[in-house]
Design a protein around this motif. Sequence first.
Motif, PDB file in Angstrom:
ATOM      1  N   GLY A  71       0.813  -1.207   0.000  1.00 57.31           N
ATOM      2  CA  GLY A  71       0.000   0.000   0.000  1.00 57.31           C
ATOM      3  C   GLY A  71       0.847   1.256   0.000  1.00 57.31           C
ATOM      4  O   GLY A  71       0.574   2.212  -0.732  1.00 57.31           O
ATOM      5  N   LEU A  72       1.889   1.266   0.830  1.00 54.72           N
ATOM      6  CA  LEU A  72       2.785   2.420   0.856  1.00 54.72           C
ATOM      7  C   LEU A  72       3.503   2.587  -0.475  1.00 54.72           C
ATOM      8  O   LEU A  72       3.670   3.715  -0.974  1.00 54.72           O
ATOM      9  CB  LEU A  72       3.798   2.268   1.994  1.00 54.72           C
ATOM     10  N   ARG A  73       3.941   1.478  -1.065  1.00 53.88           N
ATOM     11  CA  ARG A  73       4.600   1.572  -2.373  1.00 53.88           C
ATOM     12  C   ARG A  73       3.633   2.129  -3.423  1.00 53.88           C
ATOM     13  O   ARG A  73       4.008   2.993  -4.241  1.00 53.88           O
ATOM     14  CB  ARG A  73       5.128   0.195  -2.787  1.00 53.88           C
ATOM     15  N   ALA A  74       2.406   1.661  -3.407  1.00 53.38           N
ATOM     16  CA  ALA A  74       1.420   2.168  -4.376  1.00 53.38           C
ATOM     17  C   ALA A  74       1.128   3.643  -4.157  1.00 53.38           C
ATOM     18  O   ALA A  74       0.794   4.368  -5.106  1.00 53.38           O
ATOM     19  CB  ALA A  74       0.135   1.357  -4.287  1.00 53.38           C
ATOM     20  N   ALA A  75       1.279   4.109  -2.904  1.00 52.13           N
ATOM     21  CA  ALA A  75       1.076   5.528  -2.606  1.00 52.13           C
ATOM     22  C   ALA A  75       2.270   6.380  -3.028  1.00 52.13           C
ATOM     23  O   ALA A  75       2.221   7.606  -2.919  1.00 52.13           O
ATOM     24  CB  ALA A  75       0.806   5.712  -1.118  1.00 52.13           C
ATOM     25  N   GLY A  76       3.327   5.719  -3.477  1.00 48.63           N
ATOM     26  CA  GLY A  76       4.478   6.440  -3.997  1.00 48.63           C
ATOM     27  C   GLY A  76       5.688   6.482  -3.102  1.00 48.63           C
ATOM     28  O   GLY A  76       6.676   7.147  -3.425  1.00 48.63           O
ATOM     29  N   VAL A  77       5.659   5.758  -1.974  1.00 48.15           N
ATOM     30  CA  VAL A  77       6.782   5.796  -1.037  1.00 48.15           C
ATOM     31  C   VAL A  77       7.962   5.018  -1.610  1.00 48.15           C
ATOM     32  O   VAL A  77       7.820   3.870  -2.050  1.00 48.15           O
ATOM     33  CB  VAL A  77       6.369   5.219   0.330  1.00 48.15           C
ATOM     34  N   ALA A 198      -3.319 -13.435   6.383  1.00 48.44           N
ATOM     35  CA  ALA A 198      -4.058 -12.951   5.211  1.00 48.44           C
ATOM     36  C   ALA A 198      -4.253 -11.453   5.377  1.00 48.44           C
ATOM     37  O   ALA A 198      -4.277 -10.944   6.498  1.00 48.44           O
ATOM     38  CB  ALA A 198      -5.415 -13.653   5.083  1.00 48.44           C
ATOM     39  N   GLY A 199      -4.404 -10.757   4.254  1.00 51.13           N
ATOM     40  CA  GLY A 199      -4.601  -9.318   4.317  1.00 51.13           C
ATOM     41  C   GLY A 199      -5.259  -8.794   3.063  1.00 51.13           C
ATOM     42  O   GLY A 199      -5.508  -9.538   2.104  1.00 51.13           O
ATOM     43  N   MET A 200      -5.563  -7.496   3.080  1.00 49.05           N
ATOM     44  CA  MET A 200      -6.195  -6.872   1.922  1.00 49.05           C
ATOM     45  C   MET A 200      -5.921  -5.377   1.936  1.00 49.05           C
ATOM     46  O   MET A 200      -5.720  -4.777   2.990  1.00 49.05           O
ATOM     47  CB  MET A 200      -7.705  -7.126   1.900  1.00 49.05           C
ATOM     48  N   ILE A 201      -5.907  -4.798   0.746  1.00 49.25           N
ATOM     49  CA  ILE A 201      -5.844  -3.357   0.562  1.00 49.25           C
ATOM     50  C   ILE A 201      -7.135  -2.941  -0.137  1.00 49.25           C
ATOM     51  O   ILE A 201      -7.577  -3.617  -1.077  1.00 49.25           O
ATOM     52  CB  ILE A 201      -4.631  -2.956  -0.293  1.00 49.25           C
ATOM     53  N   VAL A 202      -7.733  -1.854   0.333  1.00 54.51           N
ATOM     54  CA  VAL A 202      -8.945  -1.347  -0.316  1.00 54.51           C
ATOM     55  C   VAL A 202      -8.723   0.102  -0.739  1.00 54.51           C
ATOM     56  O   VAL A 202      -8.011   0.855  -0.078  1.00 54.51           O
ATOM     57  CB  VAL A 202     -10.179  -1.465   0.604  1.00 54.51           C
ATOM     58  N   THR A 203      -9.351   0.468  -1.840  1.00 55.79           N
ATOM     59  CA  THR A 203      -9.172   1.817  -2.376  1.00 55.79           C
ATOM     60  C   THR A 203     -10.292   2.152  -3.343  1.00 55.79           C
ATOM     61  O   THR A 203     -10.910   1.254  -3.928  1.00 55.79           O
ATOM     62  CB  THR A 203      -7.808   1.944  -3.094  1.00 55.79           C
ATOM     63  N   ASP A 204     -10.533   3.434  -3.529  1.00 55.63           N
ATOM     64  CA  ASP A 204     -11.481   3.893  -4.549  1.00 55.63           C
ATOM     65  C   ASP A 204     -10.791   4.135  -5.889  1.00 55.63           C
ATOM     66  O   ASP A 204     -11.458   4.353  -6.900  1.00 55.63           O
ATOM     67  CB  ASP A 204     -12.145   5.196  -4.095  1.00 55.63           C
ATOM     68  N   SER A 205      -9.469   4.097  -5.888  1.00 56.19           N
ATOM     69  CA  SER A 205      -8.703   4.468  -7.074  1.00 56.19           C
ATOM     70  C   SER A 205      -8.498   3.285  -8.014  1.00 56.19           C
ATOM     71  O   SER A 205      -7.871   2.286  -7.643  1.00 56.19           O
ATOM     72  CB  SER A 205      -7.338   5.031  -6.651  1.00 56.19           C
ATOM     73  N   ALA A 206      -8.984   3.405  -9.240  1.00 56.12           N
ATOM     74  CA  ALA A 206      -8.756   2.355 -10.234  1.00 56.12           C
ATOM     75  C   ALA A 206      -7.275   2.241 -10.572  1.00 56.12           C
ATOM     76  O   ALA A 206      -6.762   1.138 -10.822  1.00 56.12           O
ATOM     77  CB  ALA A 206      -9.565   2.652 -11.496  1.00 56.12           C
ATOM     78  N   GLU A 207      -6.577   3.366 -10.557  1.00 60.59           N
ATOM     79  CA  GLU A 207      -5.144   3.360 -10.859  1.00 60.59           C
ATOM     80  C   GLU A 207      -4.374   2.592  -9.786  1.00 60.59           C
ATOM     81  O   GLU A 207      -3.512   1.759 -10.103  1.00 60.59           O
ATOM     82  CB  GLU A 207      -4.626   4.792 -10.946  1.00 60.59           C
ATOM     83  N   MET A 208      -4.680   2.843  -8.503  1.00 52.54           N
ATOM     84  CA  MET A 208      -4.002   2.117  -7.428  1.00 52.54           C
ATOM     85  C   MET A 208      -4.381   0.639  -7.439  1.00 52.54           C
ATOM     86  O   MET A 208      -3.552  -0.231  -7.173  1.00 52.54           O
ATOM     87  CB  MET A 208      -4.332   2.739  -6.079  1.00 52.54           C
ATOM     88  N   ASP A 209      -5.635   0.350  -7.748  1.00 56.01           N
ATOM     89  CA  ASP A 209      -6.069  -1.046  -7.836  1.00 56.01           C
ATOM     90  C   ASP A 209      -5.222  -1.801  -8.859  1.00 56.01           C
ATOM     91  O   ASP A 209      -4.696  -2.889  -8.578  1.00 56.01           O
ATOM     92  CB  ASP A 209      -7.550  -1.082  -8.229  1.00 56.01           C
TER      93      ASP A 209
END
Length: 372
Positions: A71-77, A198-209
């Motif tokens: 998730g952090l990597r997808a956020a640009g970290v 187990a885990g999951m990431i949720v988002t409204d962003s199609a790009e991040m998905d």
Amino acid sequence: MSPLDTVPQMDLAAQYAAIGEEIREAVNKVLASQQFVLGKEGAALEAEIATLCGVKHGIGVASGTDALILGLRAAGVQAGDEVVLPPFTFVATGSAVSALGAKPVFADIDPNTFNIDAEEIAKSITPRTRAILIVHLYGLAADMDPIRDLAKSRSIPIVEDNAQAIGATYKGKPTGALGDLACISFYPTKNLGAYGDAGMIVTDSAEMDARLRTLRNHGQASRYDSVEPGWNSRLDEIQAAILRVKLRYLRDWERARRTHAAEYSQLLSGIESVKTPDTPAGYEHVFHQYTIRAQRRNELQQFLSERKIGNAVYYPVPLHLQQIYEKLGHRRGSFPEAERAADAVISLPMFPELRSEQIQRVVEAIAEFYSS
């Protein structure tokens, strides 16, 4: 109830006794299908969790820790960046930042909620800040309006560590929909727990998905075509099937937890040496833990343990005082509210199947300790 009867801090066996037949049936269907990774159970769970969190996309991964890292990597970290986070949390929140080569920058907590304080975040932001990592601790959302206003004014993404607060709400909006993306843990002891990691990431962003689906699968945009370094972090079908069964009961379990918490708070209200959890107006707490502040906490913990009453301290050492972050140069006194919390908190038995007489026994023991 006999004084010798154990009151566990949590009781997963009681939950399994109630739903075990459904769990076994779901697992057997997966075994019969012989599809174990990236199948229909995982896809269905992703959609169901996204709906629960009020967002469009869910991306299943192998653990809550992996959810934070990806998730952090997808956020640009990236390496050399800074991420602001609270020091009063489990080490995975910080180590996910470190795993990317970024620097954790701590911001102190609100003493009433144990969650990160927006004013402290503002003091911690620098030109190198790439994300703000919010932890919704013990099942209660952080105060997100001032945090979101701050993040928006600085164009900084918000990542929610929603490991402990799935199903909680803030001013009518669910955790998981309060930032740019949110990371969920399904560790077995969580309110919605798998039978393994187990885990999951949720988002409204199609790009991040799209990016996260690539990152979790070796960086492959399509089969055998890796476009960037990635991970092998995929939620397996057996765990997804188990979680889908348990998800059907989550709302009932949350109601039970809130009922237990209300009973605890009412019974503890007359004990001056104890401060019960605070739930601000407009919040819905899901009580992953029922955590009190207690005078002479360590002595109380020993007293309860000797009487076979389960308890735990989450977390006795704030991150800034742990060896892993010694090189950051923090000392005792650097984040006083986190330190005070770490010295005073204790979590009492809390699980949906907890009985009223068990709660009464716990409170009677606490009252006995402080009257002696």
